[in-house]
Design a protein around this motif. Sequence first.
Motif, PDB file in Angstrom:
ATOM      1  N   UNK A 239       0.828  -1.209   0.000  1.00 35.70           N
ATOM      2  CA  UNK A 239       0.000   0.000   0.000  1.00 35.70           C
ATOM      3  C   UNK A 239       0.861   1.257   0.000  1.00 35.70           C
ATOM      4  N   UNK A 240       1.889   1.262   0.838  1.00 32.97           N
ATOM      5  CA  UNK A 240       2.774   2.421   0.937  1.00 32.97           C
ATOM      6  C   UNK A 240       3.544   2.622  -0.368  1.00 32.97           C
TER       7      UNK A 240
ATOM      8  N   UNK B  83       1.280   4.129  -3.029  1.00 30.20           N
ATOM      9  CA  UNK B  83       1.056   5.556  -2.794  1.00 30.20           C
ATOM     10  C   UNK B  83       2.277   6.381  -3.184  1.00 30.20           C
ATOM     11  N   UNK B  84       3.466   5.892  -2.841  1.00 24.72           N
ATOM     12  CA  UNK B  84       4.685   6.626  -3.176  1.00 24.72           C
ATOM     13  C   UNK B  84       4.891   6.696  -4.686  1.00 24.72           C
ATOM     14  N   UNK B  85       4.631   5.608  -5.370  1.00 21.87           N
ATOM     15  CA  UNK B  85       4.781   5.601  -6.825  1.00 21.87           C
ATOM     16  C   UNK B  85       3.770   6.535  -7.485  1.00 21.87           C
ATOM     17  N   UNK B  86       2.563   6.583  -6.922  1.00 17.45           N
ATOM     18  CA  UNK B  86       1.537   7.491  -7.467  1.00 17.45           C
ATOM     19  C   UNK B  86       1.972   8.946  -7.292  1.00 17.45           C
TER      20      UNK B  86
ATOM     21  N   UNK C 241      12.582   5.842  -1.340  1.00 19.52           N
ATOM     22  CA  UNK C 241      12.456   4.446  -0.914  1.00 19.52           C
ATOM     23  C   UNK C 241      11.020   3.979  -1.053  1.00 19.52           C
ATOM     24  N   UNK C 242      10.856   2.656  -1.186  1.00 15.82           N
ATOM     25  CA  UNK C 242       9.512   2.109  -1.307  1.00 15.82           C
ATOM     26  C   UNK C 242       8.929   1.812   0.067  1.00 15.82           C
ATOM     27  N   UNK C 243       7.793   1.114   0.107  1.00 17.93           N
ATOM     28  CA  UNK C 243       7.122   0.838   1.363  1.00 17.93           C
ATOM     29  C   UNK C 243       7.861  -0.108   2.273  1.00 17.93           C
ATOM     30  N   UNK C 244       8.900  -0.760   1.774  1.00 19.29           N
ATOM     31  CA  UNK C 244       9.698  -1.673   2.588  1.00 19.29           C
ATOM     32  C   UNK C 244      11.068  -1.079   2.918  1.00 19.29           C
ATOM     33  N   UNK C 245      11.222   0.225   2.621  1.00 19.75           N
ATOM     34  CA  UNK C 245      12.466   0.905   2.939  1.00 19.75           C
ATOM     35  C   UNK C 245      13.595   0.656   1.963  1.00 19.75           C
ATOM     36  N   UNK C 246      13.288   0.024   0.825  1.00 20.53           N
ATOM     37  CA  UNK C 246      14.310  -0.244  -0.182  1.00 20.53           C
ATOM     38  C   UNK C 246      14.366   0.894  -1.201  1.00 20.53           C
ATOM     39  N   UNK C 247      15.551   1.134  -1.740  1.00 22.55           N
ATOM     40  CA  UNK C 247      15.708   2.193  -2.736  1.00 22.55           C
ATOM     41  C   UNK C 247      14.931   1.902  -4.014  1.00 22.55           C
TER      42      UNK C 247
END
Length: 334
Positions: A54-55, A58-61, A127-133
């Motif tokens: 979900x996170x 949202x970040x990609x959007x 970073x994505x929802x899992x804290x990865x770049x």
Amino acid sequence: MSTFLARPHPPRRTRRHQAGFSLPEMMVAMALAALFMSTITDALNPALAFFGKQDTTAKLADLRMALESAYKEDVKLVDAAAGAVFTVTAGVISPVAPNANGRCATPATTFAPLARYLPSSSAASATDGWGQGLCVYITTRQSWTVNGLTYPYHTIAVVSAGYDGAVDAATALSAAGILTLGGDDKGIVIDGRKLVGDLVNTAMEQISRASTALASYFVTRYQSNPSRDMGVDYFARTNRAGAVSAEFDSAGSMPSTGGAAVPITNGQAHTVLGLSVADVTDPWGGTLLLDNSSDAVRNPQNATASMRSPGYTARISTTLPSGSVLERTVVGSY
């Protein structure tokens, strides 16, 4: 009489217990803890994957909206660069490719040029929802020709490696701007061709609006002339030199363009047509051009004799970043 004293009994010794656990006890405890942790992890994994997804979505959007906004605002800068970069006024975004482990070591400053368009910090957006770049893919400058018009564009993609944290080997952005996603990777594509195509359509609509207003102006000026003189060029009030002439509409308000195509805002020509500055500013920041007196249009001073007689014409145009010209010729109607 003898007195006997009783000897006190020695204190009873208590048995002391050793502190700690035996090895078998520790092994049992560790086995139970491992089983417990395994059960907890199995229960949490779906939740972690769901909220991370979900996170990430949202970040990609947010990044999609930011990239599209920046592209539209600085389209000339973006498409002026021939290489695989995304250049805007606030800076340059370069590609970030996955390393040998499939991870992207994305610098916190990667999306800094988009800061004004992002709802959160540019560092958090990296970073994505899992804290990865996040990985960034950008094509070199491409070009598309449609209806005789050629214009350049770039395609940009941003990819998350997903819950497993590694970009799939099948994930790639082709030279043609097509994004392929493998595994559980997630991504967005900013289709430069469509985006620039939409801008071209917007410019064409602006030219059409200005042309319609110019055609209406000509008819209105003709009808306001009591003599209905069809030998008058109602597209201009003076000749090329700015002098009053019987061949031009001296009672009108439209200034002559002086024998060339000039910005329609010169002499406030746009206000004569009821247009605002925004109406005549193309998507690339240029101003629509008006030509009512050069040899490219029919007018009383044209160098070619056959182009000096009615019906008179004028032209509205603009130039794309590629050099292609969008234009429409307006014919004066009586």
